[in-house]
Write a protein that holds these residues in place. Structure first.
Motif, short mmCIF file in Angstrom:
data_model
loop_
_atom_site.label_atom_id
_atom_site.label_comp_id
_atom_site.label_asym_id
_atom_site.label_seq_id
_atom_site.Cartn_x
_atom_site.Cartn_y
_atom_site.Cartn_z
N SER A 13 2.83 2.26 -7.26
CA SER A 13 3.28 3.15 -8.34
C SER A 13 4.78 3.01 -8.59
O SER A 13 5.23 3.18 -9.73
N LYS A 17 6.43 2.17 -12.25
CA LYS A 17 7.45 3.04 -12.87
C LYS A 17 8.71 2.25 -13.21
O LYS A 17 9.34 2.49 -14.24
N GLU A 29 2.80 11.62 -14.25
CA GLU A 29 2.02 11.30 -13.04
C GLU A 29 1.01 12.39 -12.71
O GLU A 29 1.24 13.58 -12.98
#
Length: 273
Positions: A13, A17, A29
């Motif tokens: 993740s 990002k 999120e």
């Protein structure tokens, strides 16, 4: 600004990002089913894409996708996961996700998939036709049934033809982008053609008769084999699978099952020979 809902609590993740930040894409999120659903519903007017790892800690990621697709059928969804099974891949197609990307992934691949699936905002360029595959296929099957004309659906892949040799996902990703651009020129404007997952391609051919499928298959294999040689991928081969209505049935799930089972059988047999 374009916006993404990210449902992924793995270390990947952070890379997602970072990539989104470089492209000037906003990130929201969520970590579970209810949180993701609530955010999607509240942000739907400004939301352009959902990225989800279906391996959620407590919830079923596929059930979440099914719910999201029922409530927002034209919201693009990308599965980004380490779950590399035929069953999950087929389920993704049936649910109508826009793409299925395997971890580990390279940044260039994710950037290309974001550009392909998002709306044209803040210089995020996408293809002219933004289509939800699941809805598109349902509509085309209905049209072919009412219009009494055939519809052929194809799935093809390039795979390592040497038994026991480890697959190289990075090599797949880079080759797929090139092959997609080359193959796109083979099909008509009325056809639907898109990459799916790390090494697959989907094609829908309205008015393509059962007896004409053999010609299409041959063209794909010959052109694909030539491209693989150009790319120096000499250990790879092309395998195709096609189903045609009404010969192979008319129901979407039945056709997709038959399509994927046929392709899996073809690649397995060729690799073992």
């Amino acid at each position: 600004m374009s916006n993404i809902l990210l449902i992924d609590k793995t270390p990947s993740s952070y890379r997602i990002k970072e990539i989104a930040h470089k492209l000037n894409i906003g990130i929201y999120e969520a970590s579970n089913y209810m949180q993701a659903l609530n955010k999607a519903n509240s942000l739907i007017e400004t939301l352009d894409l959902v990225i989800i790892d279906v391996l959620l800690e407590k919830d079923n990621g596929f059930e979440l996708i099914e719910t999201l697709k029922k409530e927002h059928p034209f919201l693009p969804i990308i599965i980004l996961t380490s779950l590399n099974t035929k069953k999950s891949f087929v389920r993704g197609i049936k649910l109508g996700v826009s793409d299925y990307i395997l971890k580990p992934f390279d940044d260039e691949t994710l950037i290309n998939r974001l550009k392909k699936n998002m709306s044209h905002k803040n210089h995020i360029k996408t293809p002219e036709r933004k289509i939800d595959f699941n809805s598109y296929l349902e509509t085309e099957l209905l049209k072919s049934s009412k219009g009494n004309y055939p519809l052929s659906i194809g799935l093809f892949t390039f795979y390592n033809n040497i038994s026991g040799l480890e697959e190289n996902l990075e090599e797949y990703y880079k080759a797929q982008n090139i092959i997609y651009k080359k193959f796109e020129k083979l099909f008509f404007e009325t056809d639907f053609f898109t990459p799916y997952g790390s090494k697959y391609f989907l094609v829908v051919l309205p008015f393509c008769k059962f007896e004409n499928v053999k010609i299409v298959k041959q063209k794909i294999i010959e052109y694909g084999s030539s491209l693989l040689k150009e790319l120096g991928m000499n250990s790879y081969a092309i395998s195709t699978s096609f189903v045609t209505t009404p010969n192979d049935g008319t129901k979407k799930n039945h056709l997709i099952d038959k399509l994927t089972n046929q392709l899996n059988s073809n690649t397995t047999n060729k690799t073992n020979n």
